[in-house]
Design a protein around this motif. Structure first.
Motif, short mmCIF file in Angstrom:
data_model
loop_
_atom_site.label_atom_id
_atom_site.label_comp_id
_atom_site.label_asym_id
_atom_site.label_seq_id
_atom_site.Cartn_x
_atom_site.Cartn_y
_atom_site.Cartn_z
N GLU A 81 -8.78 -56.48 -77.09
CA GLU A 81 -7.91 -57.65 -77.00
C GLU A 81 -7.41 -58.09 -78.37
O GLU A 81 -6.42 -58.80 -78.47
CB GLU A 81 -8.68 -58.79 -76.33
CG GLU A 81 -9.13 -58.46 -74.92
CD GLU A 81 -10.05 -59.53 -74.33
OE1 GLU A 81 -10.32 -60.50 -75.06
OE2 GLU A 81 -10.48 -59.37 -73.18
N LYS A 100 -8.08 -56.25 -63.42
CA LYS A 100 -7.68 -56.79 -64.72
C LYS A 100 -7.83 -55.73 -65.80
O LYS A 100 -6.97 -55.58 -66.67
CB LYS A 100 -8.52 -58.02 -65.06
CG LYS A 100 -8.22 -59.22 -64.18
CD LYS A 100 -9.00 -60.43 -64.61
CE LYS A 100 -8.68 -61.65 -63.76
NZ LYS A 100 -9.43 -62.84 -64.19
N THR A 101 -8.93 -54.98 -65.75
CA THR A 101 -9.16 -53.94 -66.76
C THR A 101 -8.13 -52.82 -66.63
O THR A 101 -7.57 -52.36 -67.62
CB THR A 101 -10.58 -53.37 -66.59
OG1 THR A 101 -11.52 -54.43 -66.71
CG2 THR A 101 -10.85 -52.30 -67.64
N LEU A 144 -4.81 -53.88 -67.88
CA LEU A 144 -4.82 -53.97 -69.33
C LEU A 144 -4.56 -52.62 -69.98
O LEU A 144 -3.69 -52.48 -70.85
CB LEU A 144 -6.17 -54.53 -69.81
CG LEU A 144 -6.38 -54.58 -71.32
CD1 LEU A 144 -5.41 -55.56 -71.96
CD2 LEU A 144 -7.83 -54.94 -71.64
N TYR A 145 -5.27 -51.60 -69.58
CA TYR A 145 -5.12 -50.29 -70.20
C TYR A 145 -3.79 -49.62 -69.85
O TYR A 145 -3.25 -48.85 -70.64
CB TYR A 145 -6.29 -49.38 -69.82
CG TYR A 145 -7.56 -49.78 -70.54
CD1 TYR A 145 -7.64 -49.67 -71.92
CD2 TYR A 145 -8.65 -50.28 -69.86
CE1 TYR A 145 -8.80 -50.04 -72.61
CE2 TYR A 145 -9.80 -50.66 -70.52
CZ TYR A 145 -9.88 -50.55 -71.90
OH TYR A 145 -11.00 -50.92 -72.56
N SER A 156 -1.10 -51.12 -69.84
CA SER A 156 -0.09 -51.77 -70.67
C SER A 156 -0.01 -51.18 -72.07
O SER A 156 0.92 -51.49 -72.81
CB SER A 156 -0.38 -53.27 -70.76
OG SER A 156 -1.60 -53.50 -71.48
#
Length: 519
Positions: free
Chosen positions: A32, A106-107, A110-111, A113
């Motif tokens: 993050e 969510k994880t 995130l990856y 992106s």
């Protein structure tokens, strides 16, 4: 190539942990905080050494002269180390064959992106599984940068849009693909070479292939519901054809044929509000057809045999063809078991009885013109179809609005020809035109007493019976006297003494021409 990459991971992580990064490098917060991380001072040398060992590394083929490219490579390396941990690999530094993120939306988002990671995706990654993460939007084309992958599993998500078939076809090592349970748009790929590399299990409820349930439903509709709908439509169409053909365009139907349902609708179920007059044989209604046409409907009460109904229909066909200026036009008829009726046009003008009873004076010449029109109508009708008779009274003869032309409006279909009755009724009509008096039909034997009253004053005291609203001079009085004489001859019995229709026409025409000369 893979060993060179892992060597880089090992040397980088050791160097990173001993110089720049705290122990938290293995925590999720590092990912993050990528924006705040910078490559170590010897990162360029590390990349250069790795490229010497393995020139096939992705970042070795990149023009890495700019600092931005170095930063991207650095950040992709950080993400790679964390993805290795997220994928639960037991020997993460030694092996990184799979990216496996199940049930962690969510994880996974995130990856996905990190575009720079997929741009430099490690060559050891051969399996990518992003299952059951409720991922939305379009197909994640970034993962296709890992051209060496053998497995791609994106099942149980909410991806939509079209599947990039052409890009997927370029992944020559791809042997297992699972796009099931998504919301992709349907692609026509079932006959393509790409589809043949896999099987239908790769696309279960993905939206890519036609929905089996939907097609089963279509088949069900075609095999069951559609025939039922066709039957219902045929039933409705047949019902309209039989009961209410007026719902169809006029060119599709026989406009002269009326059904019970059509006339029932036109008269508001034969309500008393539409009833104009009634006798023991016929009820007369005013009706409005579906197209707005106002009509007069004569309903015959008598029940007849099928043979009589057939004759009635034949006679109606003949009446329908009649065209004369002194006959109300017949629009059609109904000839069913439940109803026999004749439908004629509606005339807005008043009838002769009302006209004679008006307060204004009506000249003798004007009365003769009406009588002459009635005689012309009778003669035409009798010559063309002698089986059709009529109910001739001052109440059944109408005067048209525009030119006050008399119109015989009440036909009697199926009674058979009776010339004597027709002449008798004309005699009564002529006498009523002169006297403005008429029999009281509610009293028994009214016609006989009416005629006796006129004969009592004939010929010497005719002023007593002539309509007082008709002022006449000496010569017109002679014409009125001749008219009364003709009326009494027509009503005389036995019928052998009655004049013929030809004689009646000649005499009335002569009287009318004489009235024009002396006007």
């Amino acid at each position: 190539m893979a060993s060179s990459l892992f060597f880089f991971f090992v040397s980088f992580l050791i160097s990173l942990s001993s110089t720049l990064l705290p122990v938290s490098v293995l925590s999720a917060t590092v990912v993050e905080d990528l924006a705040n991380l910078s490559p170590p001072s010897d990162f360029n040398a590390t990349i250069a050494n790795n490229c010497l060992r393995d020139p096939m590394l992705r970042y070795c083929n990149n023009t890495s002269s700019s600092p931005m490219d170095i930063v991207e490579i650095f950040r992709s390396t950080i993400v790679a180390s964390h993805l290795c941990n997220e994928s639960k690999n037991p020997n993460c530094v030694e092996s990184f064959p799979r990216i496996r993120i199940h049930g962690r939306p969510k994880t996974a988002a995130l990856y996905l992106s990190f575009d720079f990671f997929w741009k430099y995706c490690p060559l050891t990654v051969v399996d990518i599984e992003l299952v059951n993460n409720s991922l939305k939007n379009c197909f994640p084309t970034n993962v296709l940068s890992c051209a060496q992958i053998r497995t791609l599993d994106l099942s149980y998500n909410q991806f939509s849009g079209f599947v990039p078939v052409q890009e997927l076809s370029g992944l020559t090592n791809l042997t297992h693909l699972n796009l099931s349970y998504n919301r992709f748009s349907e692609n026509k790929i079932s006959d393509s070479d790409f589809f043949k590399r896999f099987n239908a299990s790769s696309f279960i409820q993905s939206g890519v292939l036609p929905n089996v349930k939907r097609y089963k439903m279509k088949i069900l509709v075609l095999l069951i519901v559609f025939p039922i709908m066709v039957i219902l439509l045929c039933f409705c169409f047949g019902w309209l054809c039989i009961k209410r053909p007026d719902y169809f365009p006029r060119t599709w139907r026989r406009s002269y044929k009326f059904t019970y349902a059509m006339l029932e609708a036109a008269t508001d179920e034969f309500s008393d509000q539409h009833l104009l007059s009634t006798t023991n044989r016929v009820d007369i209604y005013k009706g409005t057809l579906r197209d707005g046409t106002e009509t007069k409907i004569e309903v015959y009460k008598e029940k007849v045999s099928s043979e009589k109904r057939r004759e009635f229909g034949e006679e109606c066909e003949a009446v329908y063809k009649l065209r004369h200026k002194n006959l109300v036009r017949v629009l059609g008829w109904c000839n069913s078991r439940n109803l026999r009726a004749l439908v004629t046009e509606w005339t807005q003008g008043e009838n002769v009885e009302t006209w004679l009873s008006s307060s204004s004076a009506i000249s003798w010449r004007r009365r003769l013109r009406v009588v002459l029109g009635v005689v012309e109508g009778i003669s035409y009708l009798s010559d063309l179809w002698p089986e059709i008779t009529f109910d001739l009274t001052t109440s059944s003869v109408l005067l048209s609005d525009n030119d006050q032309e008399p119109l015989i409006s009440h036909f009697k279909v199926g009674d058979g020809n009776n010339t004597s009755t027709n002449v008798f009724n004309f005699g009564l009509f002529l006498l009523e035109m002169v006297t403005n008096l008429r029999p009281d039909m509610e009293q028994e034997d009214s016609e006989r007493r009416y005629l006796e009253y006129i004969r009592v004053h004939y010929p010497d005291n005719l002023e007593r019976v002539i309509d007082e609203k008709m002022t006449i001079e000496e010569r017109p009085f002679d014409q009125v006297k001749q008219a009364i004489t003709l009326g009494l001859m027509c009503t005389d019995k036995p019928p052998l003494k009655q004049p013929s229709l030809t004689q009646i026409y000649d005499l009335v025409a002569s009287l009318y021409e004489s009235s024009l000369r002396h006007h």
